[in-house]
Design a protein around this motif. Structure first.
Motif, short mmCIF file in Angstrom:
data_model
loop_
_atom_site.label_atom_id
_atom_site.label_comp_id
_atom_site.label_asym_id
_atom_site.label_seq_id
_atom_site.Cartn_x
_atom_site.Cartn_y
_atom_site.Cartn_z
N VAL A 124 -6.96 -0.25 -1.16
CA VAL A 124 -6.63 0.40 -2.43
C VAL A 124 -7.53 -0.20 -3.50
O VAL A 124 -7.50 -1.41 -3.74
CB VAL A 124 -5.15 0.18 -2.80
CG1 VAL A 124 -4.84 0.84 -4.15
CG2 VAL A 124 -4.23 0.72 -1.72
N GLY A 167 0.79 -1.22 0.00
CA GLY A 167 0.00 0.00 0.00
C GLY A 167 0.82 1.26 0.00
O GLY A 167 0.26 2.36 -0.08
N SER A 170 -7.26 4.23 -6.38
CA SER A 170 -7.86 5.19 -5.45
C SER A 170 -6.81 6.04 -4.74
O SER A 170 -7.13 7.13 -4.24
CB SER A 170 -8.72 4.46 -4.42
OG SER A 170 -7.94 3.51 -3.70
N ASP A 171 -5.57 5.56 -4.66
CA ASP A 171 -4.51 6.34 -4.00
C ASP A 171 -3.80 7.28 -4.96
O ASP A 171 -2.80 7.91 -4.60
CB ASP A 171 -3.51 5.41 -3.31
CG ASP A 171 -2.81 4.46 -4.28
OD1 ASP A 171 -3.04 4.57 -5.51
OD2 ASP A 171 -2.03 3.60 -3.82
#
Length: 282
Positions: A265, A94, A149-150
Motif C-alpha cells: 500500500v 492492508g 494506492s488502495d
C-alpha cells in the motif's frame, strides 16, 4: 479546492552529494517482554535539544546496531509473525482502511528502515525525522491527509515525516523527505536554482530528539518504538494556501523490491495546509 498537482520532481542535481555526506545513524534495538503493556523501548522517554551542527558526532557515539531479520520474502515474514501476533490483528493489515500490509513491513525491513525485536509481540523500532517547515505569518506546514494506492484516505495532521535509512543523519533524511514529498511543487517553483541548499534551509539549533512508545496505526497489534528527530526548515517556492503533491518513488530498490512494492500500500498524493504553531500536534 486544491490546485492541480504539478508533475513529480525527477532530478535535483545536488541530492546525491547530500546523501553521500550522511553519517552513521544506526537503528536502536528494541527489547520487550511478553505483553504490550510491559513493552519498553531501548531508550527511556526523554527530550534532548542538540545544535544541528553537532548531530553527526552525537549520533555516531550513541547509536546502537539494530537487530536484523533477513526474511527472504513477505511470505516468510508473515509466517514468522503469525505465532507472535493476534490473528485478527494480522488479518486486518492492508484490509482495514488506512493500514499497510505485510509487503510494506518487509520492504521497511529489507531497506533497513525498521527493526523488529524477536519477542511476543515483536516490537517495531523506527527512526523518523519530523520537519517543521515554517512559512509566512509564523505558520507551519502540516500534512492533513494522504490518498493511498488502495483508494483509502489516511488522516495525518502532522508535519512532514520521513523514516530514516541506515547511515543517514537527520538533516540528510529531512532534505530527502522534502524532495520526495514536496518535490512536485518545489521543482516548478525553483527551476532556476542549481543547488538544493538554495531551496532548503535547515535551521541551526532546532534539533530535538524524543522517544515514543505506542501501537502502530499502520500495523494493528504491532507495538512500536518511535525515535523522533525534529528539525525546523524553510523551503523556497511553496504555495501560500492549501495544496497537494505527488509522492516520488516511495519504494526504491532492485527488481525484486519493485515487484514487492506493487503489492504494498503506497501513498499517491499528499495534502498540505498551513497552521499556527500552537496547532502543531508534534
Amino acid at each position: 479546492m486544491f490546485p492541480p498537482p504539478q508533475q513529480p520532481l525527477t532530478n535535483l542535481p545536488s541530492l546525491p552529494d547530500l546523501l553521500l555526506t550522511a553519517l552513521s545513524v544506526c537503528f536502536l534495538v528494541s527489547s520487550s517482554k511478553s505483553h504490550i503493556a510491559t513493552t519498553r523501548c531501548p531508550f527511556p522517554g526523554r527530550i534532548l535539544k542538540i545544535p544541528a551542527m553537532s548531530l553527526s558526532s552525537s549520533s555516531s557515539t550513541s547509536a546502537v546496531p539494530p537487530r536484523r531479520h533477513n526474511f527472504a520474502s513477505p511470505q516468510s515474514l508473515s509466517e514468522w509473525l503469525k505465532p507472535r501476533l493476534p490473528s485478527e490483528s494480522l488479518a486486518s493489515w492492508g484490509v482495514k482502511p488506512g493500514t499497510k500490509n505485510v509487503h510494506n513491513l518487509w520492504l521497511e525491513l529489507s531497506q533497513g528502515e525498521t527493526s523488529l525485536a524477536d519477542s511476543t509481540p515483536p516490537v517495531r523500532t523506527v527512526h523518523v525525522v519530523l520537519v517543521r517547515i515554517k512559512g509566512k505569518d509564523a505558520k507551519f506546514l502540516v500534512e492533513s491527509h494522504q490518498e493511498l494506492s488502495d483508494g483509502n484516505v489516511r488522516k495525518r495532521g502532522r508535519p512532514l515525516s520521513e523514516k530514516m535509512k541506515p547511515n543517514e543523519d537527520p538533516e540528510s533524511a529531512a532534505v530527502r523527505g522534502i524532495l520526495e514529498e514536496l518535490g512536485s511543487v518545489v521543482a516548478a517553483a525553483n527551476a532556476f536554482y542549481s543547488r538544493v541548499e538554495d531551496i532548503v534551509t535547515i535551521h541551526p539549533n532546532s534539533y530535538q530528539m524524543r522517544v515514543e512508545e505506542r501501537d502502530s496505526a499502520s500495523y494493528p497489534g504491532l507495538p512500536g518504538c518511535y525515535v523522533l528527530h525534529t528539525l525546523h526548515a524553510t523551503v523556497q517556492g511553496l504555495p501560500e494556501g492549501d495544496f497537494c503533491t505527488y509522492e516520488v518513488d516511495e519504494y526504491q530498490g532492485d527488481f525484486h523490491h519493485k515487484n514487492v512494492a506493487h503489492k504494498a500500500v503506497s501513498v499517491k498524493k499528499h495534502y498540505w495546509t498551513w497552521v499556527s504553531a500552537d496547532s502543531l500536534q508534534t
